[in-house]
Design an enzyme around this catalytic site. Structure first.
Site, PDB file in Angstrom:
ATOM      1  N   SER A 148       0.823  -1.202   0.000  1.00  0.00           N
ATOM      2  CA  SER A 148       0.000   0.000   0.000  1.00  0.00           C
ATOM      3  C   SER A 148       0.867   1.267   0.000  1.00  0.00           C
ATOM      4  O   SER A 148       1.694   1.444  -0.886  1.00  0.00           O
ATOM      5  CB  SER A 148      -0.955  -0.027   1.199  1.00  0.00           C
ATOM      6  N   HIS A 149       0.701   2.139   0.987  1.00  0.00           N
ATOM      7  CA  HIS A 149       1.407   3.427   1.001  1.00  0.00           C
ATOM      8  C   HIS A 149       2.759   3.348   1.697  1.00  0.00           C
ATOM      9  O   HIS A 149       3.429   4.366   1.858  1.00  0.00           O
ATOM     10  CB  HIS A 149       0.544   4.472   1.702  1.00  0.00           C
ATOM     11  N   LYS A 158      -1.207  -9.705  -0.149  1.00  0.00           N
ATOM     12  CA  LYS A 158      -2.563  -9.649   0.391  1.00  0.00           C
ATOM     13  C   LYS A 158      -3.476 -10.614  -0.360  1.00  0.00           C
ATOM     14  O   LYS A 158      -3.453 -10.656  -1.594  1.00  0.00           O
ATOM     15  CB  LYS A 158      -3.074  -8.209   0.266  1.00  0.00           C
ATOM     16  N   ASP A 307      -1.098   1.317  -4.436  1.00  0.00           N
ATOM     17  CA  ASP A 307      -2.061   0.354  -4.996  1.00  0.00           C
ATOM     18  C   ASP A 307      -3.426   0.977  -5.214  1.00  0.00           C
ATOM     19  O   ASP A 307      -4.396   0.277  -5.526  1.00  0.00           O
ATOM     20  CB  ASP A 307      -2.172  -0.887  -4.106  1.00  0.00           C
ATOM     21  N   ASP A 309      -5.745   2.197  -3.341  1.00  0.00           N
ATOM     22  CA  ASP A 309      -6.924   1.948  -2.515  1.00  0.00           C
ATOM     23  C   ASP A 309      -7.204   3.125  -1.577  1.00  0.00           C
ATOM     24  O   ASP A 309      -8.210   3.127  -0.876  1.00  0.00           O
ATOM     25  CB  ASP A 309      -6.796   0.630  -1.739  1.00  0.00           C
ATOM     26  N   ARG A 310      -6.321   4.129  -1.592  1.00  0.00           N
ATOM     27  CA  ARG A 310      -6.540   5.336  -0.796  1.00  0.00           C
ATOM     28  C   ARG A 310      -6.633   6.562  -1.703  1.00  0.00           C
ATOM     29  O   ARG A 310      -6.130   6.554  -2.820  1.00  0.00           O
ATOM     30  CB  ARG A 310      -5.411   5.537   0.212  1.00  0.00           C
ATOM     31  N   GLU A 392     -13.276   4.503   5.875  1.00  0.00           N
ATOM     32  CA  GLU A 392     -12.337   4.513   6.992  1.00  0.00           C
ATOM     33  C   GLU A 392     -11.693   5.886   7.123  1.00  0.00           C
ATOM     34  O   GLU A 392     -11.503   6.587   6.124  1.00  0.00           O
ATOM     35  CB  GLU A 392     -11.216   3.492   6.774  1.00  0.00           C
ATOM     36  N   GLU A 393     -11.306   6.228   8.344  1.00  0.00           N
ATOM     37  CA  GLU A 393     -10.688   7.522   8.611  1.00  0.00           C
ATOM     38  C   GLU A 393      -9.344   7.670   7.920  1.00  0.00           C
ATOM     39  O   GLU A 393      -8.843   8.783   7.739  1.00  0.00           O
ATOM     40  CB  GLU A 393     -10.527   7.718  10.123  1.00  0.00           C
ATOM     41  N   SER A 394      -8.760   6.552   7.478  1.00  0.00           N
ATOM     42  CA  SER A 394      -7.444   6.581   6.830  1.00  0.00           C
ATOM     43  C   SER A 394      -7.547   6.776   5.318  1.00  0.00           C
ATOM     44  O   SER A 394      -6.658   6.371   4.578  1.00  0.00           O
ATOM     45  CB  SER A 394      -6.683   5.296   7.139  1.00  0.00           C
TER      46      SER A 394
END
Length: 547
Positions: A148-149, A158, A307, A309-310, A392-394
């Site tokens: 991810s990040h 994953k 990736d 997803d954020r 999510e908060e992230s």
């Protein structure tokens, strides 16, 4: 010493890619050392080859464990396999293919041998499984090779089961235990064929990018964005979404510029994060500093992690939006404009997300589903349509298609970025302008997460605290209205504690990797009240731990 956070990376900050990849093959984990074992967090196994926590042995064993798991679950369909742009992702992908092919698994990799965002892999699994019963042995699942990040030195692995989202703890716990057993046995039991010996026709392919991009009009009002001429600047932050954004502009005819199309496994073009590390976090003001500097050049600027997803949203009037603020605006907009969504579909949020979302849900007359940290909790609801939005908060979220059917069951950063453009097109307001209106109606949110020291024993105690352990009746001058060790939305344990009042709350959870606990807190009465909440929260947690 002056912090370099937000400043461009220098040569001394960059990884040696050759050294990193050599360590992947040359170093072998010691299963007696906890930090070198396979451990699945909320987003898979992560580590670095340089610390012997993400090496070839890990991936060979974990892939064999996934093969064994899917056999035990009766999953015989194809396995979609994608990777991001981290340097360790390519070698890990090849290691996985060696094991999957040796075990006779029908592997589907990207037809262009390119990068695959996590949401595109989730979309592929769900598309393939559409109409198939849960008992159908031909269902597909998938693996995303991504940390991810995380910084460039890291790798990640994953597993996404047939529901398309993150695997639950039952699955990841089994896979991790089996993988560690295989490592302890010197990889005896791992079936493998050398990558060089694999017949090219043996590995299947799939055009993840085309399938995902062309389907976007079923979930985003592309026509409205195009008609309004919204000027979009998209920064993939050197991640897997880079070619997706280019195709989105081409296929849908949007005024969209990929502001930085460069891919470099050292990420030399990034500005340093808060701790002076290179980290592709689109919700971090420091990591997004170069993008914020361009805020006047577009109607909206967006960022994604490696990736995708954020998401990160930069507006011309406010700069980088706080993730909680944008989630509230997204929910407010979607539930007001998606008329085909089920009237009883809930709004999903993690319990450390802003209470502004609670106020928005109440104003919309919608049920709020508050769950523990982890996107996996939203998967069942997104699948059957009982949850229309999960966030999510992230800075991770996804939601239903315009007709109320499932789109993805994993976080989709590309989707949330495009939604910002739709909001501008339809309302003629930026998301930050709309948030100021929500704040005027519901209160000004002051929110922060900080870390506090905790011994391993204290962390273990905190993770199992009962609400009765909190003797306090007030918090920062307000009556405590709830003490929670389980999420109100689904009754699942939160692995910590949350304490609420009418205008504030705090939550404390032990870190899984460091000797600290994470303290989340929010107040709708401003920064000074937040500081008071945090101070008293530390005292409440300390008293509970001592008790």
């Amino acid at each position: 010493m002056t912090s370099r956070a937000g400043l461009p990376a220098e040569d001394k900050d960059l990884i040696d890619v050759d050294e990193l990849i050599a360590a992947y093959y040359d170093r072998h984990p010691d299963p007696k050392i906890a930090a070198q074992r396979v451990v699945f967090g909320t987003s898979g196994h992560r580590g670095s080859s340089l610390s012997s926590s993400f090496n070839e042995d890990h991936i060979l064993a974990t892939t064999q464990a996934i093969v064994d798991y899917r056999r035990g679950q009766g999953i015989e369909g194809p396995l979609f396999l994608g990777r991001d742009t981290h340097a360790l992702s390519r070698p890990a992908e090849r290691s996985a293919i060696e094991v999957l092919i040796a075990n006779g698994v029908d592997v589907r990799v990207d037809s262009r041998d390119a990068w695959v965002p996590t949401p595109a892999l989730s979309h592929a699994i769900l598309t393939y499984n559409h109409g198939r019963a849960a008992s159908d042995a031909g269902r597909a699942d998938g693996i995303v090779v991504t940390p991810s990040h995380n910084p460039p030195r890291d790798g990640g692995f994953k597993y996404n089961p047939p529901h398309g989202g993150p695997a639950d703890t039952d699955a990841t716990g089994w896979i991790a235990q089996r993988a560690n057993e295989l490592i302890e046995a010197g990889l005896e039991g791992v079936q493998r064929i050398r990558y060089a010996d694999i017949d090219g026709d043996t590995v299947g392919d799939y055009d993840f990018r085309d399938a995902y991009v062309r389907d976007l009009s079923t979930i985003i009002d592309i026509d409205a964005i195009k008609k309004a001429g919204v000027r979009i600047g998209a920064d993939p932050l050197g991640g897997a979404s880079v070619e997706y954004w280019a195709l989105i502009a081409e296929v849908h005819g949007l005024d969209l510029t990929v502001v930085n199309p460069e891919v470099d496994p050292t990420w030399r073009f990034m500005t340093l994060d808060w701790d002076e590390k290179i980290r592709m976090d689109p919700s971090s003001p420091s990591a997004m500093a170069s993008l914020v500097a361009k805020k006047g050049d577009f109607d909206v600027l967006t960022g994604n992690d490696a990736d995708a997803d954020r998401h990160g949203i930069v507006t011309s009037d406010a700069g980088l939006m706080n993730p909680n603020h944008y989630l509230a605006v997204a929910i407010d907009y979607l539930f007001s404009h998606r008329t085909e969504w089920p009237r009883d579909a809930a709004i999903g949020k993690t319990l450390v997300s802003s209470m502004i979302i609670d106020r928005v849900a109440e104003s919309l007359g919608r049920r709020l589903l508050e769950v523990p940290v982890g996107f996996k909790w939203f998967v069942p609801g997104l699948l059957d349509g009982s949850v229309a939005f999960g966030g999510e908060e992230s800075a991770g979220a996804s939601f239903l298609r315009r007709d109320g059917s499932v789109w993805s069951t994993d976080k989709d950063g590309i989707l949330l970025c495009l939604l910002a453009a739709e909001i501008i097109a339809v309302t003629a307001k930026s998301p930050s302008e709309r948030y100021r209106e929500l704040e005027a109606a519901f209160g000004a949110s002051a929110y922060q997460r900080v870390d506090a020291p905790a011994t391993p024993e204290q962390k273990a105690t905190l993770g199992k605290l009962a609400p009765s352990a909190v003797s306090a009746t007030e918090l920062a001058g307000e009556q405590i209205t709830a003490k929670l060790s389980h999420a109100p939305g689904n009754g699942a344990a939160i692995g910590g504690l949350k304490v609420q009042t009418e205008h504030a709350w705090f939550a404390a959870r032990p870190s899984g990797t460091e000797d600290v606990y994470k303290l989340y807190a929010e107040s709708l009465r401003g920064p000074e009240h937040l500081a008071q909440v945090q101070e008293e929260a530390r005292a409440v947690v300390s008293a509970a731990l001592e008790g």
